[in-house]
Every structure is written in C-alpha cells, then in structure tokens.
Design an enzyme around this catalytic site. Structure first.
Site, PDB file in Angstrom:
ATOM      1  CE1 TYR A   1      84.685 -26.501 -24.608  1.00 49.54           C
ATOM      2  CE2 TYR A   1      83.781 -27.957 -22.940  1.00 49.54           C
ATOM      3  CZ  TYR A   1      83.968 -27.631 -24.261  1.00 49.54           C
ATOM      4  OH  TYR A   1      83.429 -28.437 -25.244  1.00 49.54           O
TER       5      TYR A   1
ATOM      6  CG  ASP B   1      79.180 -23.881 -17.535  1.00 49.49           C
ATOM      7  OD1 ASP B   1      78.668 -24.910 -17.045  1.00 49.49           O
ATOM      8  OD2 ASP B   1      79.804 -23.871 -18.611  1.00 49.49           O
TER       9      ASP B   1
ATOM     10  CE  LYS C   1      81.365 -32.498 -18.457  1.00 50.54           C
ATOM     11  NZ  LYS C   1      81.952 -31.182 -18.645  1.00 50.54           N
TER      12      LYS C   1
END
Ligand SMILES: *Cc1c(COP(=O)(O)O)cnc(C)c1O
Length: 425
Positions: free
Chosen positions: A142, A237, A265
């Site tokens: 994702y 990522d 994050k």
C-alpha cells in the site's frame, strides 16, 4: 445507546461511512467503531470511558505514545510563534538536517503533508528523471491513495475487499506492472520485456499493510541490482517502517540503498507530515530547480515540523530501539509459544516494535498467503481482546505497533490478555 454509537449514527448521516479514513470503520472485523475522546501514553479513552491498551498507535505515528509531554511542549512553543508563514522557516532546515543524518540514502529532502503525497511525488519524479512511464509495484503493498498505485493495494483497500479502486483510468493503470512480492524471477522477466520503459520500482521493503511480511534473503539486493542495471529508480516506501524498524528504517536495517525514500507517519510526531528524500541528482529534478512540479501551501508547516523534530530527537536521545525491540519480542514470543502449546496454527512475524498475528499454518510471504489466513478466527480474536481492554488493529491485514510509552506494565498486562484470549478461541 452508547456515546460512540450515537456519534457514529450522526457521523454516517454526513460523512461517507461515518469515517474520514476507511479502515476506521471496522468493516473487516464487523461491528461499529468506538470513538476516542482522549489518549495518553499507551492508553486510549473511548467516548464511553473505556480505557484501552492501544496497539494501533494512530496507525504508526505514535512511537512515543499519545500526548507525549515533550512533543506537546515543542508544538506549544511553535504555536505561540504562529501557525503558518508561507515563507521558509527555520524548522524546515533542522528537519532536513535530521532526516539526512538518520536515513542513509537521503542527500536531499522535500517535506509534504502526507505519505500519499510523498509516494505520488516519488512516482512523478522517477518518471520525470528517467523519461519513462512504467512503474513496478507489488501486490499487497500500500502506498497511499495515489491513482497509479491503488492497484492490488493493501491496507484499507484490501480490508474492504477492493484492492483495485474505481475511478482510475485504464490508460493509467496499464502503466503499472503489478507483481507478487518475494519472487525475483517475475521482476527479472518484467525487466527483460519492458526494461527500457520502466521508470522505477516502488515497494514497502517490509510490507506492513498486509500484516507483516519479510523479504526473502537476497530479494531486496536483487531489486537493487536490476534497477542499477536498467537505469530505473528504486523507491523504498518507508512511510511506515521509517524511524520505526530502526533510526534509518529498513534500508539501514538490511543495508540496501534505495534511490528515493518516501517517509511519513513518525516524521510528523502525530501531526500531518510526509517527506520524500534521496539522491541529490534525482531530487534536483524537483521544481524550482528542475522540471518536475511539486508544491504545497502548508508543506514544512512549523507546528508539524516542531512535532516531528521533537519526535525524531527523542528517538536519537533515548535508548528507544533497544527497549522497543525487547517489548516486541516479549509479546510475539508469548503469543507464538501459547499457540504452539495449543497446537494452533499461528505465525507472529515481528521486527522491533512491529508485529502481526496471522492465523496460518505457514509463513506468510506474499499477498496470496495473507489472504489465505483465517479471517474468522482473527475477527473473533480482535473482538475478544477489545472486550478485555486491548485494542489491536481492526483488520487481519494491519500491523500492530508498540510505543515507548507502553513500558513494562502495559506490555505485561497486554501479554496476559493476548495469550489468555488465544486459549479461549
Ligand atoms: C500509511 C502509508 C502510506 C500513506 O500515508 P498517508 O499519510 O496515509 O497518506 C503510504 N505508504 C505506506 C507504506 C503507508 O503505511
């Protein structure tokens, strides 16, 4: 009627599905979500005053727990100087210096407002730099809700059983080559067929939006070699694993150097932030130096920078990673040992403060393996743990996070509940 159920009823009238991000809706595990009115340390307090030991940690960012006093102080200091200037500010420079120091491959960095923006920019930059169009991604990885990456995607997309989003033009989707994770021969084949058209490979080096999967030995090095050979851009990522698996993310942990890295994050300390960093030669293709356009009204926002800087410094200044690893190992070992004693097929992959409970006979190496794990048993486990005060991520496709604020007390208490609940399944 509980306060949460009343809020959810009202929310559903005005917000699609009652939530502002799909995984929060509990669609995968069933039932209605609870609302949180405040959080402190490792504990969430629901709108109905239930206290929960939290292993979601706001889906990764809260590595120092909730409402950390040092981060709160840093935000408060920044707040009194103003919330946004529209000019460069000193925090941005300090943040860039910190990231370059912590993440081995980062020579230059651009701050953005979310992980999605970071991966979106990475893709555009890889295409602009190579003057090629095709991107390789892996099923179950994702990368945020970027059009060309929402194909066979993990996390909420997968949780809802729709890994391919509607609304993405076929013409765009055909530039994305989707391959299974952990099978290097498939990547070699793709390069043999399309090598001169492949702008880059994007991957979560430890896929953590399908639970938690580790690359097989030699796999990441193999991807690095292929990108080098064909002049394609290797994009890690690390929005989830950056500053989580180690100070320098997976790339430091395994010693593989990507060309570009997407971050997010933890880097925001609980406020909305993302970043894209990497080789100076590639990063200098970004506007205003280069032809690849990218911008953001609130990018490098002083409050978000202050929170992020404070969060990163706390990681550097304390013995955070050693104690996080110890807590992670304790929980994972206890669950795995209990399952073994019960003869229950359970896998508990863990690295540092990330772990996942798969109800599966075999090691999960790719998306198909993750799908094949026992959903019904996971959902039962989730709800029983929640009833006893432990909040696990509400989907079998999500990783658990531990924060430095959990400390021995919450870990011991949660370990008891997690193992006891396994016995009752
Ligand atoms: C969460 C996540 C994203 C998206 O970040 P947002 O801030 O939600 O846009 C991208 N990639 C990975 C690996 C993630 O875990």
């Amino acid at each position: 009627m509980t306060v949460s159920s009343d809020l959810f009823t009202r929310a559903q009238e005005l917000i699609p599905g009652g939530v502002n991000s799909p995984v929060r809706a509990f669609r995968s595990v069933g039932g209605a979500p609870f609302f949180t009115k405040k959080a402190h340390g490792a504990t969430l307090t629901t709108a109905d005053n239930q206290e929960l030991i939290d292993f979601v940690c706001t889906w990764g960012p809260a590595i120092h727990g909730h409402n950390n006093p040092i981060i709160r102080e840093a935000i408060s200091d920044a707040l009194f100087k103003g919330t946004s200037f529209g000019t460069p500010n000193p925090y941005e420079v300090e943040m860039a210096e910190l990231i370059a120091k912590m993440v081995p491959s980062v020579e230059k960095v651009r701050m953005v407002n979310s992980g999605t923006e970071a991966t979106m920019t990475a893709i555009r930059l890889a295409r602009g730099y190579t003057k090629r169009d095709k991107i390789i991604k892996f099923a179950g990885c994702y990368h945020g809700h970027v059009d060309s990456l929402l194909i066979a995607a993990g996390s909420g997309a997968l949780t809802l059983g729709k890994p391919d989003s509607a609304g993405i033009p076929e013409s765009l989707a055909k530039e994305t080559i989707v391959l299974p994770f952990n099978d290097l021969s498939k990547v070699e084949e793709a390069f043999a067929n399309y090598g001169e058209q492949i702008a880059g490979i994007i991957l979560e080096p430890f896929p953590a939006n399908v639970g938690l999967i580790f690359p097989e030995s030699g796999y990441l090095q193999g991807l690095r070699n292929l990108c080098t050979k064909y002049g394609s851009v290797l994009i890690f990522d690390e929005v989830m694993t950056g500053f989580r698996v180690s100070a320098g993310g997976v790339q430091e942990h395994v010693g593989i150097t990507p060309d570009l890295t997407a971050l997010g994050k933890i880097i925001g300390g609980g406020l909305p932030v993302g970043a894209l960093g990497g080789k100076a030669e590639i990063m200098d293709y970004l506007a205003p130096l280069g032809p690849v356009y990218q911008a953001g009204t609130l990018s490098g926002n002083p409050l978000a920078m202050a929170a992020g800087i404070s969060s990163l410094k706390l990681l550097l200044e304390t013995d955070a990673y050693a104690s996080l690893e110890k807590m992670g190992k304790q929980i994972a070992t206890a669950i795995a040992d209990t399952a073994k004693e019960l003869g229950m097929p359970v896998q508990v992959p863990q690295v540092g403060s990330m772990f996942c409970v798969y109800f599966s006979e075999k090691t999960v190496a790719n998306l198909d393996d993750a799908i094949a794990t026992d959903t019904e048993r996971f959902n039962k486990y989730f709800h029983r743990c929640l009833d006893k005060g432990v909040y696990l991520p509400p989907s079998k496709y999500e990783a658990n996070f531990i924060s430095t604020a959990h400390q021995q007390g919450a870990i011991d208490q949660a370990t008891d509940i997690l193992t006891q609940t396994l016995r009752e399944l």
